[in-house]
Motif scaffolding. Structure first.
Motif, PDB file in Angstrom:
ATOM      1  N   LEU A  66      -8.604  -1.878  10.222  1.00 22.34           N
ATOM      2  CA  LEU A  66      -8.435  -2.049  11.083  1.00 22.34           C
ATOM      3  C   LEU A  66      -7.905  -3.329  11.309  1.00 22.34           C
ATOM      4  O   LEU A  66      -7.276  -3.936  12.518  1.00 22.34           O
ATOM      5  N   SER A  67      -8.298  -3.979  10.847  1.00 22.34           N
ATOM      6  CA  SER A  67      -8.404  -5.108  10.954  1.00 22.34           C
ATOM      7  C   SER A  67      -6.619  -6.591   9.990  1.00 22.34           C
ATOM      8  O   SER A  67      -6.586  -7.841  10.642  1.00 22.34           O
ATOM      9  N   ASN A  68      -6.613  -5.459   9.702  1.00 20.77           N
ATOM     10  CA  ASN A  68      -5.213  -5.924   9.202  1.00 20.77           C
ATOM     11  C   ASN A  68      -5.832  -6.565   7.243  1.00 20.77           C
ATOM     12  O   ASN A  68      -4.146  -7.323   7.532  1.00 20.77           O
ATOM     13  N   TYR A  69      -6.024  -6.058   7.550  1.00 20.76           N
ATOM     14  CA  TYR A  69      -6.367  -6.700   5.807  1.00 20.76           C
ATOM     15  C   TYR A  69      -5.674  -6.198   5.158  1.00 20.76           C
ATOM     16  O   TYR A  69      -5.492  -5.329   5.119  1.00 20.76           O
ATOM     17  N   PRO A  70      -5.401  -6.888   3.432  1.00 19.70           N
ATOM     18  CA  PRO A  70      -4.464  -6.015   2.690  1.00 19.70           C
ATOM     19  C   PRO A  70      -5.232  -4.940   2.511  1.00 19.70           C
ATOM     20  O   PRO A  70      -5.752  -4.622   1.497  1.00 19.70           O
ATOM     21  N   PRO A  71      -4.442  -3.627   2.310  1.00 23.98           N
ATOM     22  CA  PRO A  71      -5.193  -2.364   2.697  1.00 23.98           C
ATOM     23  C   PRO A  71      -5.588  -2.142   1.143  1.00 23.98           C
ATOM     24  O   PRO A  71      -6.496  -1.460   0.536  1.00 23.98           O
ATOM     25  N   LEU A  72      -4.628  -2.167   0.695  1.00 24.78           N
ATOM     26  CA  LEU A  72      -4.975  -1.916  -1.950  1.00 24.78           C
ATOM     27  C   LEU A  72      -5.947  -3.101  -2.104  1.00 24.78           C
ATOM     28  O   LEU A  72      -6.653  -2.167  -2.613  1.00 24.78           O
ATOM     29  N   LEU A  73      -5.773  -4.049  -1.520  1.00 25.31           N
ATOM     30  CA  LEU A  73      -6.380  -4.692  -1.966  1.00 25.31           C
ATOM     31  C   LEU A  73      -8.018  -4.716  -1.292  1.00 25.31           C
ATOM     32  O   LEU A  73      -8.904  -4.453  -2.179  1.00 25.31           O
ATOM     33  N   ILE A  74      -8.860  -4.325  -0.189  1.00 16.76           N
ATOM     34  CA  ILE A  74      -9.394  -3.841   0.456  1.00 16.76           C
ATOM     35  C   ILE A  74     -10.069  -2.333  -0.190  1.00 16.76           C
ATOM     36  O   ILE A  74     -10.857  -2.637  -0.562  1.00 16.76           O
ATOM     37  N   THR A  75      -8.875  -1.764   0.285  1.00 17.44           N
ATOM     38  CA  THR A  75      -9.625  -0.595  -0.744  1.00 17.44           C
ATOM     39  C   THR A  75      -9.805  -0.666  -2.003  1.00 17.44           C
ATOM     40  O   THR A  75     -11.094   0.354  -3.002  1.00 17.44           O
ATOM     41  N   ILE A  76      -9.570  -1.264  -3.127  1.00 16.95           N
ATOM     42  CA  ILE A  76      -9.558  -1.375  -5.115  1.00 16.95           C
ATOM     43  C   ILE A  76     -11.376  -2.148  -4.600  1.00 16.95           C
ATOM     44  O   ILE A  76     -12.349  -2.109  -5.644  1.00 16.95           O
ATOM     45  N   MET A  91       9.337   8.579  -4.518  1.00 19.45           N
ATOM     46  CA  MET A  91       9.623   9.337  -3.808  1.00 19.45           C
ATOM     47  C   MET A  91       9.516   9.844  -1.707  1.00 19.45           C
ATOM     48  O   MET A  91       9.789  10.152  -0.961  1.00 19.45           O
ATOM     49  N   ASP A  92      10.121   8.411  -1.306  1.00 20.78           N
ATOM     50  CA  ASP A  92      10.003   7.339  -0.678  1.00 20.78           C
ATOM     51  C   ASP A  92       8.995   7.802   0.980  1.00 20.78           C
ATOM     52  O   ASP A  92       9.575   8.400   1.290  1.00 20.78           O
ATOM     53  N   LEU A  93       7.477   8.026   0.191  1.00 17.41           N
ATOM     54  CA  LEU A  93       6.881   8.159   0.971  1.00 17.41           C
ATOM     55  C   LEU A  93       6.270   6.886   1.661  1.00 17.41           C
ATOM     56  O   LEU A  93       5.771   6.179   1.337  1.00 17.41           O
ATOM     57  N   ARG A  94       6.542   7.142   3.459  1.00 18.16           N
ATOM     58  CA  ARG A  94       5.874   6.224   4.070  1.00 18.16           C
ATOM     59  C   ARG A  94       4.115   5.883   4.781  1.00 18.16           C
ATOM     60  O   ARG A  94       3.716   5.320   5.152  1.00 18.16           O
ATOM     61  N   GLY A  95       3.577   7.630   4.048  1.00 16.78           N
ATOM     62  CA  GLY A  95       2.432   7.454   4.800  1.00 16.78           C
ATOM     63  C   GLY A  95       2.258   8.456   5.834  1.00 16.78           C
ATOM     64  O   GLY A  95       0.407   8.873   6.366  1.00 16.78           O
ATOM     65  N   PHE A  96       3.060   8.247   6.535  1.00 14.21           N
ATOM     66  CA  PHE A  96       3.054   9.000   8.287  1.00 14.21           C
ATOM     67  C   PHE A  96       2.609  10.746   7.699  1.00 14.21           C
ATOM     68  O   PHE A  96       2.800  11.252   8.723  1.00 14.21           O
ATOM     69  N   GLU A 119       0.776   1.841   2.803  1.00 16.22           N
ATOM     70  CA  GLU A 119      -1.007   1.084   2.183  1.00 16.22           C
ATOM     71  C   GLU A 119      -2.286   2.233   2.193  1.00 16.22           C
ATOM     72  O   GLU A 119      -2.808   2.212   1.907  1.00 16.22           O
ATOM     73  N   VAL A 120      -2.157   1.970   3.166  1.00 18.60           N
ATOM     74  CA  VAL A 120      -3.484   3.092   4.042  1.00 18.60           C
ATOM     75  C   VAL A 120      -3.137   4.549   3.235  1.00 18.60           C
ATOM     76  O   VAL A 120      -4.261   5.208   2.745  1.00 18.60           O
ATOM     77  N   PHE A 121      -1.839   4.862   2.854  1.00 19.65           N
ATOM     78  CA  PHE A 121      -2.255   6.319   2.457  1.00 19.65           C
ATOM     79  C   PHE A 121      -2.683   6.045   0.470  1.00 19.65           C
ATOM     80  O   PHE A 121      -2.621   7.483   0.630  1.00 19.65           O
ATOM     81  N   PHE A 122      -1.608   5.416   0.685  1.00 21.01           N
ATOM     82  CA  PHE A 122      -1.849   4.703  -1.487  1.00 21.01           C
ATOM     83  C   PHE A 122      -3.826   4.489  -1.213  1.00 21.01           C
ATOM     84  O   PHE A 122      -3.774   5.051  -2.301  1.00 21.01           O
ATOM     85  N   ALA A 123      -4.351   4.068  -0.365  1.00 20.54           N
ATOM     86  CA  ALA A 123      -5.599   3.834  -0.218  1.00 20.54           C
ATOM     87  C   ALA A 123      -6.148   4.842  -0.349  1.00 20.54           C
ATOM     88  O   ALA A 123      -7.539   5.007  -1.283  1.00 20.54           O
ATOM     89  N   SER A 124      -5.653   5.638   1.028  1.00 22.35           N
ATOM     90  CA  SER A 124      -6.606   7.251   0.941  1.00 22.35           C
ATOM     91  C   SER A 124      -6.544   7.999  -0.724  1.00 22.35           C
ATOM     92  O   SER A 124      -7.261   8.516  -0.775  1.00 22.35           O
TER      93      SER A 124
END
Length: 381
Positions: A167-177, A223-228, A248-253
């Motif tokens: 929510l603080s807008n840190y890079p989602p993928l980096l934070i998730t990894i 696949m042109d997926l935007r996460g929505f 990126e939040v979708f990829f993180a999930s």
């Protein structure tokens, strides 16, 4: 004696974590909720302004409630409950229900100063958690205590580190990894201890998650997926987080979802190989790795289907809707919400397929007492 000494810190950590969870739960609940939320109990209900259409309801439900939270405890006030016809959002109250209410900051003339928020359900959730913890400890004993500790730590990391960071807008993928690496270490080493078996399972898990990360990046773009397609993604954006990278939040999930199954397979393979080594101490690396491959084949045979069933269960009503509307398979497969779940399922499953042999190789080199069996290992190729 040494074994007991090694395990003792895990017992203490688990008990301390459980004690803190129980003692601090009320404080945590208040911090996570609005200060204006007040506990109340419904004394009477007036449904004269409610219009029912089939199974949905519209209008205003008028409630007489008794406030249960200080400094308003014991006061009786009127509250309104707005019904908009959305069954996933609306709550219809009955006499005796316990709920949260808030005071309206700008009430309209003649309207009650209090409005209903939602029913209080956390008590039943706490009871269910208690049954889960009790059954875990009774069945698994010491391992159950350590598993409970890792469960509570994981819960805390997700809710108090990962989500605030996203929510603080840190890079989602980096934070998730980083979060998944942390959780994998906590979960695996809490259960297996700081042993070679645990190290092998940890390395195997990270290898599988690396595969998931690469696949989601490549095929998500193709696949042109935007996460929505994620539930409430638009609501999240328009609630004051327009700068979030939902893609990126979708990829993180997807990475988080695959991490649990990857840990399961890695731990199953490493533990089985350690048991084989205990029963046959003179086994060579090659033979042990071959045994790990055999175990891995059996495990991934069911685990990949487990992911399919888990994700299908989450979208069961959508699949029923496709069937009722006679939607063609081709059309369904090209819908964003469907192809997104296909990406989630297959990228996670492919990672699981690779976790087993990679864990077997790592466990073979870490566990086996002597080199050997190269000829046997070459038969796999």
């Amino acid at each position: 004696m040494n074994k007991k000494m090694k395990l003792t810190p895990y017992y203490l950590l688990a008990l301390i974590a459980l004690l803190l969870f129980v003692l601090l739960l009320p404080g945590i609940s208040m911090k996570l909720s609005s200060e204006g939320e007040i506990r109340a109990r419904v004394l009477s209900v007036d449904n004269s302004d409610v219009i029912s259409s089939n199974i949905a309801s519209f209008g205003h439900q008028m409630l007489e409630v008794e406030l249960l939270s200080k400094p308003f405890k014991g006061q009786t006030v009127e509250a309104t409950n707005l019904l908009i016809g959305k069954m996933d959002m609306d709550t219809v109250y009955g006499e005796g229900d316990k709920l949260f209410v808030v005071f309206n900051s700008n009430p309209s003339p003649g309207a009650p100063p209090v409005k209903a928020v939602d029913k209080i359900r956390q008590g039943w959730g706490a009871l269910l958690f208690g049954l889960f913890a009790l059954s875990l400890i009774l069945f698994a004993g010491k391992v159950g205590l350590r598993a409970l500790f890792s469960f509570l730590v994981s819960l805390g990391v997700i809710f108090f580190l990962l989500i605030p960071a996203l929510l603080s807008n840190y890079p989602p993928l980096l934070i998730t990894i980083l979060t998944v690496i942390l959780l994998s270490g906590v979960i695996i080493f809490s259960v297996a201890g700081f042993t070679r078996r645990g190290t092998a399972a940890f390395l195997g898990t990270l290898s599988g998650l690396t595969v998931t990360f690469v696949l989601t990046q490549i095929f998500g773009a193709l696949m042109d997926l935007r996460g929505f397609t994620c539930p409430y993604s638009e609501t999240l954006l328009f609630s004051g987080h327009l700068d979030l990278n939902i893609r990126e939040v979708f990829f993180a999930s997807i990475i988080i979802g695959a991490s649990g199954a990857a840990m399961d397979i890695a731990m199953d393979v490493a533990t089985s190989m350690e048991e084989i080594l205990i029963k046959k101490p003179d086994i060579g690396k090659g033979e042990l790795i071959l045994s790990g491959f055999t175990i891995g084949r059996a495990v991934i045979g069911t685990m990949t289907t487990t992911l399919l069933l888990a994700y299908s269960g989450s979208y069961l009503t959508l699949l029923m809707l496709f069937q009722s509307l006679a939607t063609s398979v081709v059309r369904a497969l090209n819908m964003k919400i469907v192809i997104a779940e296909i990406l989630r399922t297959l990228s996670g499953s492919l990672a699981l397929v690779l976790v087993a042999p990679l864990t077997a190789v790592a466990a073979g080199w870490l566990l086996a007492p002597r080199a050997g069996g190269a000829e046997e290992l070459s038969e796999v190729c």
